[in-house]
Design a protein around this motif. Structure first.
Motif, mmCIF file in Angstrom:
data_model
loop_
_atom_site.group_PDB
_atom_site.id
_atom_site.type_symbol
_atom_site.label_atom_id
_atom_site.label_comp_id
_atom_site.label_asym_id
_atom_site.label_seq_id
_atom_site.Cartn_x
_atom_site.Cartn_y
_atom_site.Cartn_z
ATOM 1 N N TYR A 1 0.862 -1.194 0.000
ATOM 2 C CA TYR A 1 0.000 0.000 0.000
ATOM 3 C C TYR A 1 0.899 1.245 0.000
ATOM 4 C CZ TYR A 1 -3.226 -3.560 1.836
ATOM 5 O OH TYR A 1 -3.975 -4.696 2.034
ATOM 6 N N PRO A 2 1.482 1.582 -1.160
ATOM 7 C CA PRO A 2 2.453 2.686 -1.209
ATOM 8 C C PRO A 2 1.913 4.024 -0.708
ATOM 9 C CG PRO A 2 2.486 1.424 -3.255
ATOM 10 C CD PRO A 2 1.308 0.928 -2.478
ATOM 11 N N SER A 3 0.590 4.221 -0.780
ATOM 12 C CA SER A 3 0.030 5.513 -0.352
ATOM 13 C C SER A 3 -0.227 5.580 1.163
ATOM 14 C CB SER A 3 -1.276 5.805 -1.103
ATOM 15 O OG SER A 3 -2.241 4.823 -0.779
ATOM 16 N N ALA A 4 -0.046 4.458 1.881
ATOM 17 C CA ALA A 4 -0.230 4.458 3.344
ATOM 18 C C ALA A 4 0.806 5.379 3.978
ATOM 19 C CB ALA A 4 -0.070 3.045 3.893
ATOM 20 N N LYS A 5 0.363 6.152 4.971
ATOM 21 C CA LYS A 5 1.280 7.054 5.677
ATOM 22 C C LYS A 5 1.679 6.426 7.014
ATOM 23 C CE LYS A 5 0.635 10.083 2.470
ATOM 24 N NZ LYS A 5 1.325 9.579 1.287
ATOM 25 N N MET B 1 11.663 13.662 5.077
ATOM 26 C CA MET B 1 10.330 13.089 5.301
ATOM 27 C C MET B 1 9.241 13.804 4.498
ATOM 28 S SD MET B 1 10.190 10.319 6.739
ATOM 29 C CE MET B 1 11.195 9.149 7.611
ATOM 30 N N LYS B 2 9.442 15.085 4.216
ATOM 31 C CA LYS B 2 8.497 15.798 3.330
ATOM 32 C C LYS B 2 8.580 15.219 1.914
ATOM 33 C CE LYS B 2 7.732 20.238 5.570
ATOM 34 N NZ LYS B 2 8.127 21.660 5.696
ATOM 35 N N GLU B 3 9.810 14.943 1.480
ATOM 36 C CA GLU B 3 10.038 14.359 0.150
ATOM 37 C C GLU B 3 9.374 12.978 0.051
ATOM 38 O OE1 GLU B 3 13.824 12.630 -2.227
ATOM 39 O OE2 GLU B 3 14.271 14.310 -0.882
ATOM 40 N N LYS B 4 9.409 12.236 1.151
ATOM 41 C CA LYS B 4 8.773 10.908 1.177
ATOM 42 C C LYS B 4 7.260 11.005 1.398
ATOM 43 C CE LYS B 4 12.336 7.599 2.522
ATOM 44 N NZ LYS B 4 12.080 6.730 1.379
ATOM 45 N N ASP B 5 6.753 12.219 1.587
ATOM 46 C CA ASP B 5 5.327 12.465 1.826
ATOM 47 C C ASP B 5 4.839 11.708 3.067
ATOM 48 O OD1 ASP B 5 2.831 13.555 1.468
ATOM 49 O OD2 ASP B 5 2.204 12.115 -0.059
ATOM 50 N N GLU B 6 5.580 11.903 4.175
ATOM 51 C CA GLU B 6 5.237 11.279 5.459
ATOM 52 C C GLU B 6 4.934 12.382 6.488
ATOM 53 O OE1 GLU B 6 4.605 8.264 5.872
ATOM 54 O OE2 GLU B 6 5.715 7.075 4.404
ATOM 55 N N PRO B 7 3.719 12.958 6.434
ATOM 56 C CA PRO B 7 3.398 14.116 7.290
ATOM 57 C C PRO B 7 3.482 13.845 8.794
ATOM 58 C CG PRO B 7 1.419 13.234 6.232
ATOM 59 C CD PRO B 7 2.575 12.567 5.592
ATOM 60 N N TYR B 8 3.168 12.623 9.212
ATOM 61 C CA TYR B 8 3.209 12.302 10.645
ATOM 62 C C TYR B 8 4.647 12.315 11.155
ATOM 63 C CZ TYR B 8 -1.613 10.983 9.803
ATOM 64 O OH TYR B 8 -2.934 11.013 9.435
ATOM 65 N N LYS B 9 5.561 11.829 10.315
ATOM 66 C CA LYS B 9 6.983 11.835 10.688
ATOM 67 C C LYS B 9 7.505 13.271 10.750
ATOM 68 C CE LYS B 9 7.342 7.336 10.806
ATOM 69 N NZ LYS B 9 7.567 6.591 12.042
ATOM 70 N N VAL B 10 7.075 14.104 9.805
ATOM 71 C CA VAL B 10 7.477 15.520 9.803
ATOM 72 C C VAL B 10 7.039 16.175 11.119
ATOM 73 C CG1 VAL B 10 7.118 17.777 8.710
ATOM 74 C CG2 VAL B 10 7.466 15.741 7.284
ATOM 75 N N GLU B 11 5.792 15.907 11.518
ATOM 76 C CA GLU B 11 5.265 16.472 12.768
ATOM 77 C C GLU B 11 6.087 16.005 13.978
ATOM 78 O OE1 GLU B 11 1.210 16.159 15.407
ATOM 79 O OE2 GLU B 11 0.943 16.154 13.232
ATOM 80 N N LEU B 12 6.445 14.730 13.995
ATOM 81 C CA LEU B 12 7.239 14.192 15.110
ATOM 82 C C LEU B 12 8.615 14.866 15.194
ATOM 83 C CD1 LEU B 12 6.392 10.383 14.786
ATOM 84 C CD2 LEU B 12 5.681 11.894 16.646
ATOM 85 N N ILE B 13 9.248 15.067 14.023
ATOM 86 C CA ILE B 13 10.568 15.718 14.012
ATOM 87 C C ILE B 13 10.435 17.166 14.493
ATOM 88 C CG2 ILE B 13 12.531 16.467 12.585
ATOM 89 C CD1 ILE B 13 11.803 14.095 10.670
ATOM 90 N N GLU B 14 9.406 17.849 14.003
ATOM 91 C CA GLU B 14 9.219 19.259 14.379
ATOM 92 C C GLU B 14 8.982 19.423 15.879
ATOM 93 O OE1 GLU B 14 6.135 20.361 11.632
ATOM 94 O OE2 GLU B 14 7.572 21.115 10.144
ATOM 95 N N ASP B 15 8.444 18.379 16.515
ATOM 96 C CA ASP B 15 8.186 18.431 17.959
ATOM 97 C C ASP B 15 9.420 18.121 18.811
ATOM 98 O OD1 ASP B 15 5.630 19.158 17.547
ATOM 99 O OD2 ASP B 15 4.697 17.287 18.179
ATOM 100 N N LEU B 16 10.482 17.614 18.184
ATOM 101 C CA LEU B 16 11.705 17.313 18.933
ATOM 102 C C LEU B 16 12.423 18.610 19.299
ATOM 103 C CD1 LEU B 16 13.082 14.347 16.767
ATOM 104 C CD2 LEU B 16 12.109 14.158 19.057
ATOM 105 N N SER B 17 13.151 18.585 20.391
ATOM 106 C CA SER B 17 13.887 19.785 20.812
ATOM 107 C C SER B 17 14.969 20.118 19.786
ATOM 108 C CB SER B 17 14.512 19.562 22.189
ATOM 109 O OG SER B 17 15.463 18.515 22.121
ATOM 110 N N GLU B 18 15.383 21.372 19.769
ATOM 111 C CA GLU B 18 16.361 21.857 18.778
ATOM 112 C C GLU B 18 17.657 21.044 18.788
ATOM 113 O OE1 GLU B 18 16.176 24.119 16.384
ATOM 114 O OE2 GLU B 18 14.088 24.620 16.852
ATOM 115 N N THR C 1 13.055 3.122 4.987
ATOM 116 C CA THR C 1 13.728 3.947 5.996
ATOM 117 C C THR C 1 12.684 4.560 6.909
ATOM 118 O OG1 THR C 1 15.486 4.500 4.424
ATOM 119 C CG2 THR C 1 15.295 5.893 6.364
ATOM 120 N N ASP C 2 12.956 4.528 8.223
ATOM 121 C CA ASP C 2 12.002 5.077 9.186
ATOM 122 C C ASP C 2 12.721 5.971 10.188
ATOM 123 O OD1 ASP C 2 9.610 5.568 10.461
ATOM 124 O OD2 ASP C 2 9.218 3.483 11.014
ATOM 125 N N LEU C 3 12.056 7.043 10.558
ATOM 126 C CA LEU C 3 12.514 7.885 11.668
ATOM 127 C C LEU C 3 12.411 7.047 12.936
ATOM 128 C CD1 LEU C 3 13.011 10.826 12.934
ATOM 129 C CD2 LEU C 3 10.522 10.878 13.189
#
Length: 206
Positions: A65-69, A125-142, A155-157
């Protein structure tokens, strides 16, 4: 180090502890320290085994299911789950996913860990179209370490730790399906959660 202690331990090793901190067996030992080698019989060894199996599940789902996020896929008390943003599944679908998981294990890709700077990780992760992973990274401390685990075409975060390869996963079963809100918040999207468990031998699974 495990190999120098004995081949039995080397083959059964899932994980290590350096001065009480769990880490991959791929971690270099750079100083005098207390090292423990953990197997499936150890609680943390089981967790790494089950967490690796959740990545095998995610790899199989992305192939079918390539479109699964991808959302998250932790180990839990008696196995693991992985949450996906995708259409609901049936038992027949789970059987097909199990078949694909067997193919992944047979391919036995090495599992590699690497890190990326924050902006590169988000872009990746934006390039891979994985919005949930992008959100998780953005929530990590600097200053957070942002690590990824790669196995073959997947590949997985992930903070890890993981097994060295997929090969030790000799027996597994996808046990059930459920709906789960993203981050446990009913205002968020309902995701498809796949539960499973895995063992080093079939008799234990039975």
């Amino acid at each position: 180090i495990a190999k120098s202690i004995g081949m039995g331990l080397y083959k059964a090793a899932c994980l290590a502890k350096i001065d009480g901190e769990t880490c991959d067996l791929r971690t270099p030992v750079t100083k005098d320290c207390h090292v423990e080698i953990l197997t499936f019989d150890d609680e943390d060894g089981k967790k790494a085994f089950w967490h690796t199996t959740s990545h095998i599940l995610a790899q199989a789902v992305k192939r079918l299911y390539p479109s699964a996020k991808l959302a998250i896929g932790p180990s839990i008390a008696n196995g693991f789950y992985y949450d996906f943003d995708m259409a609901p599944l049936t038992r027949e679908d789970l059987d097909a996913i199990e078949k694909e998981m067997k193919k992944v294990i047979k391919e036995n890709p090495p599992i590699e860990r690497y890190e990326l700077p924050r902006e590169e990780a988000i872009a990746f992760m934006k390039e891979k179209d994985e919005p949930y992973k992008v959100e998780l990274i953005e929530d990590l401390s600097e200053d957070a370490t942002i690590s990824f685990y790669k196995q073959g075409d997947f590949t997985d975060l992930c903070a890890g730790p993981h097994l060295m390869s997929t090969k030790p996963v000799k027996a597994f079963k996808l046990t059930s399906l459920a709906g789960a809100y993203w981050r446990g918040n009913e205002k968020n999207k309902m995701l498809t959660r796949i539960y499973g468990t895995a063992f080093t031998k079939k008799a234990d699974l039975e």
